[in-house]
Write a protein that holds these residues in place. Structure first.
Motif, PDB file in Angstrom:
ATOM      1  N   SER A  14     166.246  68.975 138.155  1.00 13.74           N
ATOM      2  CA  SER A  14     165.018  68.692 138.893  1.00 13.74           C
ATOM      3  C   SER A  14     164.979  67.290 139.493  1.00 13.74           C
ATOM      4  O   SER A  14     164.086  66.988 140.281  1.00 13.74           O
ATOM      5  CB  SER A  14     163.807  68.881 137.982  1.00 13.74           C
ATOM      6  N   GLY A  15     165.904  66.425 139.096  1.00 16.23           N
ATOM      7  CA  GLY A  15     165.953  65.086 139.646  1.00 16.23           C
ATOM      8  C   GLY A  15     164.897  64.141 139.083  1.00 16.23           C
ATOM      9  O   GLY A  15     164.494  63.198 139.748  1.00 16.23           O
ATOM     10  N   VAL A  16     164.440  64.410 137.865  1.00 15.14           N
ATOM     11  CA  VAL A  16     163.476  63.524 137.206  1.00 15.14           C
ATOM     12  C   VAL A  16     164.144  62.879 136.004  1.00 15.14           C
ATOM     13  O   VAL A  16     165.244  63.267 135.608  1.00 15.14           O
ATOM     14  CB  VAL A  16     162.192  64.292 136.765  1.00 15.14           C
ATOM     15  N   SER A  17     163.482  61.889 135.431  1.00 17.77           N
ATOM     16  CA  SER A  17     164.060  61.221 134.264  1.00 17.77           C
ATOM     17  C   SER A  17     163.995  62.145 133.048  1.00 17.77           C
ATOM     18  O   SER A  17     163.219  63.099 133.012  1.00 17.77           O
ATOM     19  CB  SER A  17     163.308  59.928 133.964  1.00 17.77           C
ATOM     20  N   GLN A  18     164.811  61.827 132.051  1.00 18.79           N
ATOM     21  CA  GLN A  18     164.810  62.630 130.834  1.00 18.79           C
ATOM     22  C   GLN A  18     163.488  62.524 130.095  1.00 18.79           C
ATOM     23  O   GLN A  18     163.030  63.492 129.499  1.00 18.79           O
ATOM     24  CB  GLN A  18     165.974  62.228 129.927  1.00 18.79           C
ATOM     25  N   SER A  19     162.842  61.362 130.148  1.00 15.71           N
ATOM     26  CA  SER A  19     161.553  61.219 129.475  1.00 15.71           C
ATOM     27  C   SER A  19     160.488  62.076 130.154  1.00 15.71           C
ATOM     28  O   SER A  19     159.633  62.656 129.487  1.00 15.71           O
ATOM     29  CB  SER A  19     161.120  59.763 129.407  1.00 15.71           C
ATOM     30  N   ASP A  20     160.545  62.165 131.494  1.00 17.21           N
ATOM     31  CA  ASP A  20     159.607  63.034 132.207  1.00 17.21           C
ATOM     32  C   ASP A  20     159.865  64.499 131.871  1.00 17.21           C
ATOM     33  O   ASP A  20     158.929  65.276 131.662  1.00 17.21           O
ATOM     34  CB  ASP A  20     159.707  62.824 133.720  1.00 17.21           C
ATOM     35  N   ALA A  21     161.131  64.884 131.826  1.00 17.66           N
ATOM     36  CA  ALA A  21     161.482  66.264 131.487  1.00 17.66           C
ATOM     37  C   ALA A  21     161.040  66.587 130.059  1.00 17.66           C
ATOM     38  O   ALA A  21     160.541  67.690 129.788  1.00 17.66           O
ATOM     39  CB  ALA A  21     162.981  66.488 131.644  1.00 17.66           C
ATOM     40  N   ASP A  22     161.191  65.624 129.152  1.00 16.34           N
ATOM     41  CA  ASP A  22     160.756  65.818 127.772  1.00 16.34           C
ATOM     42  C   ASP A  22     159.247  65.999 127.708  1.00 16.34           C
ATOM     43  O   ASP A  22     158.746  66.861 126.990  1.00 16.34           O
ATOM     44  CB  ASP A  22     161.190  64.636 126.909  1.00 16.34           C
ATOM     45  N   SER A  23     158.511  65.211 128.477  1.00 20.14           N
ATOM     46  CA  SER A  23     157.050  65.328 128.506  1.00 20.14           C
ATOM     47  C   SER A  23     156.616  66.689 129.035  1.00 20.14           C
ATOM     48  O   SER A  23     155.688  67.305 128.507  1.00 20.14           O
ATOM     49  CB  SER A  23     156.446  64.229 129.379  1.00 20.14           C
ATOM     50  N   VAL A  24     157.275  67.155 130.073  1.00 23.00           N
ATOM     51  CA  VAL A  24     156.941  68.462 130.651  1.00 23.00           C
ATOM     52  C   VAL A  24     157.247  69.572 129.656  1.00 23.00           C
ATOM     53  O   VAL A  24     156.444  70.501 129.479  1.00 23.00           O
ATOM     54  CB  VAL A  24     157.691  68.678 131.985  1.00 23.00           C
ATOM     55  N   LEU A  25     158.375  69.497 128.988  1.00 20.18           N
ATOM     56  CA  LEU A  25     158.733  70.523 128.009  1.00 20.18           C
ATOM     57  C   LEU A  25     157.753  70.528 126.835  1.00 20.18           C
ATOM     58  O   LEU A  25     157.337  71.593 126.369  1.00 20.18           O
ATOM     59  CB  LEU A  25     160.165  70.303 127.500  1.00 20.18           C
ATOM     60  N   ALA A  26     157.347  69.355 126.378  1.00 17.71           N
ATOM     61  CA  ALA A  26     156.371  69.263 125.287  1.00 17.71           C
ATOM     62  C   ALA A  26     155.021  69.827 125.725  1.00 17.71           C
ATOM     63  O   ALA A  26     154.374  70.557 124.972  1.00 17.71           O
ATOM     64  CB  ALA A  26     156.216  67.806 124.840  1.00 17.71           C
ATOM     65  N   ALA A  27     154.609  69.521 126.956  1.00 15.13           N
ATOM     66  CA  ALA A  27     153.339  70.047 127.470  1.00 15.13           C
ATOM     67  C   ALA A  27     153.404  71.559 127.615  1.00 15.13           C
ATOM     68  O   ALA A  27     152.433  72.271 127.295  1.00 15.13           O
ATOM     69  CB  ALA A  27     153.010  69.400 128.811  1.00 15.13           C
ATOM     70  N   PHE A  28     154.536  72.085 128.086  1.00 17.62           N
ATOM     71  CA  PHE A  28     154.704  73.533 128.197  1.00 17.62           C
ATOM     72  C   PHE A  28     154.568  74.195 126.830  1.00 17.62           C
ATOM     73  O   PHE A  28     153.887  75.213 126.681  1.00 17.62           O
ATOM     74  CB  PHE A  28     156.067  73.873 128.814  1.00 17.62           C
ATOM     75  N   GLY A  29     155.193  73.607 125.820  1.00 16.48           N
ATOM     76  CA  GLY A  29     155.091  74.147 124.468  1.00 16.48           C
ATOM     77  C   GLY A  29     153.662  74.140 123.957  1.00 16.48           C
ATOM     78  O   GLY A  29     153.194  75.115 123.370  1.00 16.48           O
ATOM     79  N   ASP A  30     152.944  73.048 124.204  1.00 18.32           N
ATOM     80  CA  ASP A  30     151.546  72.954 123.771  1.00 18.32           C
ATOM     81  C   ASP A  30     150.677  74.001 124.451  1.00 18.32           C
ATOM     82  O   ASP A  30     149.869  74.673 123.808  1.00 18.32           O
ATOM     83  CB  ASP A  30     150.990  71.561 124.059  1.00 18.32           C
ATOM     84  N   VAL A  31     150.841  74.153 125.760  1.00 18.21           N
ATOM     85  CA  VAL A  31     150.050  75.135 126.512  1.00 18.21           C
ATOM     86  C   VAL A  31     150.378  76.552 126.043  1.00 18.21           C
ATOM     87  O   VAL A  31     149.488  77.393 125.874  1.00 18.21           O
ATOM     88  CB  VAL A  31     150.294  74.974 128.029  1.00 18.21           C
ATOM     89  N   LEU A  32     151.648  76.831 125.813  1.00 21.37           N
ATOM     90  CA  LEU A  32     152.066  78.153 125.335  1.00 21.37           C
ATOM     91  C   LEU A  32     151.441  78.461 123.984  1.00 21.37           C
ATOM     92  O   LEU A  32     150.898  79.555 123.774  1.00 21.37           O
ATOM     93  CB  LEU A  32     153.596  78.209 125.250  1.00 21.37           C
ATOM     94  N   LEU A  33     151.483  77.511 123.063  1.00 20.23           N
ATOM     95  CA  LEU A  33     150.906  77.709 121.735  1.00 20.23           C
ATOM     96  C   LEU A  33     149.400  77.931 121.795  1.00 20.23           C
ATOM     97  O   LEU A  33     148.864  78.820 121.118  1.00 20.23           O
ATOM     98  CB  LEU A  33     151.226  76.524 120.830  1.00 20.23           C
TER      99      LEU A  33
END
Length: 92
Positions: A14-33
């Motif tokens: 996606s061309g973003v930093s790893q910290s941004d990708a980590d934040s998005v993945l964590a937010a996706f997990g929270d929303v899914l739960l």
């Protein structure tokens, strides 16, 4: 693939930093739960559907003693693979 490998791959793709990708993945997990806890289905067309399912109360049997016991009703999560995920698993 573990979480850190997934974060690295998403960041590169996606061309973003790893910290941004980590934040998005964590937010996706929270929303899914949160959605599954409320009983909402999360649908990603072609990829997967995640939903809460109810398990009815039933009679079970203790394998050691053979004694019957009542198993209470409960909830679980069900993941259904979409067509693209099934094709990837089949090697197509």
């Amino acid at each position: 693939m573990n979480r850190s490998e997934l974060i690295t791959a998403v960041a590169e793709r996606s061309g973003v930093s790893q910290s941004d990708a980590d934040s998005v993945l964590a937010a996706f997990g929270d929303v899914l739960l949160e959605a599954v806890a409320k009983g909402d289905a999360v649908k990603l067309p072609g990829l997967m559907t995640v939903e809460r399912v109810e398990r009815a109360a039933r009679t079970g049997r203790n394998p050691r003693t053979g004694e019957t016991l009542e198993i209470a009703a409960s909830f679980g999560a069900k993941l259904t693979a979409g067509s693209k995920l099934k094709a990837a698993a089949a090697g197509s």
